[in-house]
Structures are given as structure tokens and as C-alpha cells.
Design an enzyme around this catalytic site. Structure first.
Site, PDB file in Angstrom:
ATOM      1  N   PRO A 246       0.826  -1.200   0.000  1.00 46.47           N
ATOM      2  CA  PRO A 246       0.000   0.000   0.000  1.00 46.47           C
ATOM      3  C   PRO A 246       0.866   1.259   0.000  1.00 46.47           C
ATOM      4  O   PRO A 246       1.729   1.418   0.847  1.00 46.47           O
ATOM      5  CB  PRO A 246      -0.782  -0.102   1.313  1.00 46.47           C
ATOM      6  CG  PRO A 246      -0.670  -1.518   1.731  1.00 46.47           C
ATOM      7  CD  PRO A 246       0.621  -2.007   1.195  1.00 46.47           C
ATOM      8  N   GLU A 247       0.635   2.096  -0.951  1.00 47.31           N
ATOM      9  CA  GLU A 247       1.228   3.419  -0.930  1.00 47.31           C
ATOM     10  C   GLU A 247       0.092   4.375  -0.584  1.00 47.31           C
ATOM     11  O   GLU A 247      -1.036   3.947  -0.338  1.00 47.31           O
ATOM     12  CB  GLU A 247       1.848   3.748  -2.290  1.00 47.31           C
ATOM     13  CG  GLU A 247       3.092   2.892  -2.567  1.00 47.31           C
ATOM     14  CD  GLU A 247       4.203   3.654  -3.257  1.00 47.31           C
ATOM     15  OE1 GLU A 247       4.218   4.897  -3.144  1.00 47.31           O
ATOM     16  OE2 GLU A 247       5.040   3.030  -3.913  1.00 47.31           O
TER      17      GLU A 247
END
Length: 271
Positions: A2-3
Site C-alpha cells: 500500500p502506498e
DNA sequence: ACGAAGCCCTGCAAGC
DNA sequence: TGCTTGCAGGGCTTCG
């Protein structure tokens, strides 16, 4: 992993399901995440209503009257809304069970994520207080980044990935933004002109906005807040494409390590 | 004070 | 086939 766009997608995905909901209990199956999950989480959050779901950098913040739960997804974490009676699977470490019968379930195979509890002002929490501005805020602009860069010998990619300078620019989007800006990731931050920083600031914002708009990108670990797999990758121009031809010029994309991280760039378009 | 390296962890892929 | 090894990576901590 996840960014920021994935975290924002998760935030938006869970928000309508948890706002105003009472937490009936918190189940911690495995407290050994990046930091031990504190006892205070279950003790203080149970019985409280969730008043707001916000985000600071890559931290998701669930606000209740006595305190705020801080959730970081690390690199393999995901949050899903599921029925509370759905049998947990391997790596489902924490459930925040709601009175509605649903629960917010944290799944994190690598356990780089964390779930913390802050009883006071969450913005003053040690992990949040020294973070840089949000990349999509007006505070993150040319003047801010340029001024900070002077006399810095650090490679520009590492410079923009430092969360104390600006949050939310992770490895994938740092690679993509630098490609879009035509800047080679290895160039010392202090050697880049003001004009080129203008382009870079714009590209960072553009790359993040585009990803948020398409619902967040994802690798196989990511599942969005409503439980649907996110989509991803087709839009990446350099990340993970070592040896493939650059879309713009056809040159083979290079793959190097910078600060222990996979770094990709076009040797012809980026200088 | 800064920059670089180390570390946490599991799953997957590549190599032998 | 079944091992071992390497890699992925956010971000705090430690070292130089």
C-alpha cells in the site's frame, strides 16, 4: 504494497461503514506487529463510537471520544469490512468488531504494519508529529522542496521519499514521478535546478492524484476497503519493467539499487 | 546533524 | 523434487 493512494482508497472505502458505528469489541489474535498492539486499544476503544476516519501520511486514524486508533498497513497489510462471524484466515491479526455485525479486519502477512492507540492529541503522537506535509496539500510546493534541497548530496529519489520532508511518496510512485519529470533518480538533490523542481512537484502530485482516482494501485496483497481487489500495474511506466523498452523512446529501462530499494529509470529520457 | 546501513517479516521465485 | 538463497519493501533505529 500500500502506498498513499491505496491507503486513501482504503480510508474512503471503509468510511461509510464505520462512521457513527459503535465498537462492540476489539479482537487481537496476534499482537506482534511492527510494534506490539497495546492493550489500551481493546480496553479503551470497546464501547466507543467511531467519529471520524482520516489519514495522515500512510496512517489511518479512527477517532473515538477517548482516543484514536492509528493503523499503518506496512507493505503487505490490508483492511476489509467483513461480517464479524466470518472465520478469520491466516494473518488476520486484528478485528475491530462493530455493533452493526460487521468488522474491520486487518490482514498482514509480513506484519510490517501496526495498530496503535493514542489517548491524547493524535497529531502529537511521536510517529506523526515530525512528518512532513501531505504531498497533495498546498504546503508541498516548489519553494518548500527547492529550499530544502540546497546543498543536499542525497540522491533526489531518496530525498523525496523521506517522510519527514513529505509524506506518502513511496518507492513505486517515486520511480514513476521521476520518470514523468525526466529526472534521473541518482542525481544529488542539491544539483537540481529550481525549474526542474517545479516539474517534479507537479509530477508527484499528478502521479498520486491519478492513482487515487483509479481507486489505488495494488500488488497482489492489496484488497480495497469494500473487499474488492484493487487494480494496478498497467499504468506504471518504469517500475518493475527492467529491460523493457521505454514507452517514450524505446530505450531499455534500467534497474539499479538506491538506498537498498529497487530503482527504475529510462537512461535516455531521464538525466 | 546528517547520511548510510540495519532491521523487522513472510511469501514467492529462482537457482542448485 | 526439495532444499537454500535472494528479494520485495516502509520507516524507525542505530551506526559512522
Amino acid at each position: 504494497m500500500p502506498e498513499l493512494p491505496e491507503v486513501e482508497t482504503t480510508r474512503a472505502g471503509i468510511e461509510p461503514h464505520v462512521i457513527g458505528q459503535r465498537v462492540s469489541r476489539v479482537i487481537v489474535r496476534n499482537a506482534q506487529l511492527r510494534y506490539p498492539v497495546p492493550d489500551a486499544l481493546a480496553r479503551q476503544m470497546s464501547g466507543q463510537s467511531i467519529e471520524a476516519v482520516s489519514r495522515r501520511g500512510k496512517y489511518l486514524l479512527l477517532k473515538t471520544a477517548p482516543g484514536t486508533a492509528m493503523i499503518h498497513l506496512g507493505m503487505s497489510g490490508s483492511l476489509r469490512m467483513v461480517d464479524a462471524d466470518l472465520a478469520p484466515e491466516k494473518h488476520d491479526h486484528v478485528d475491530i468488531v462493530l455493533a452493526s455485525g460487521k468488522c474491520l479486519r486487518l490482514h498482514d502477512p509480513r506484519r510490517f504494519g501496526s495498530v496503535l492507540w493514542e489517548a491524547g492529541d493524535v497529531t502529537q503522537h511521536k510517529l506523526l508529529a515530525s512528518l512532513g506535509p501531505e504531498p497533495l496539500s498546498d504546503e508541498f510546493d516548489l519553494d518548500y522542496l527547492f529550499r530544502d534541497s540546497r546543498k543536499k548530496t542525497q540522491a533526489v529519489k531518496l530525498f523525496v521519499m523521506d517522510s519527514h520532508r513529505v509524506v506518502g511518496v513511496g518507492n513505486i510512485y517515486a520511480n514513476e514521478a521521476l520518470f514523468m519529470a525526466g529526472i534521473r533518480p541518482t542525481v544529488p538533490a542539491g544539483k537540481i535546478s529550481r525549474k526542474r523542481y517545479q516539474v517534479l512537484v507537479r509530477c508527484i502530485k499528478q502521479v498520486l492524484i491519478a492513482a487515487i482516482e483509479q481507486g489505488g494501485t495494488t500488488l497482489k496483497d492489496f484488497v480495497d476497503g469494500s473487499g474488492k481487489p484493487g487494480y494496478f500495474q498497467q499504468k506504471l511506466k518504469v517500475y518493475g519493467r527492467a529491460g523493457e523498452p521505454c514507452e517514450a523512446c524505446g530505450a531499455a529501462i534500467k534497474h539499479i539499487k538506491l538506498g537498498q530499494r529497487a530503482t527504475y529509470y529510462c537512461p535516455s529520457c531521464q538525466s
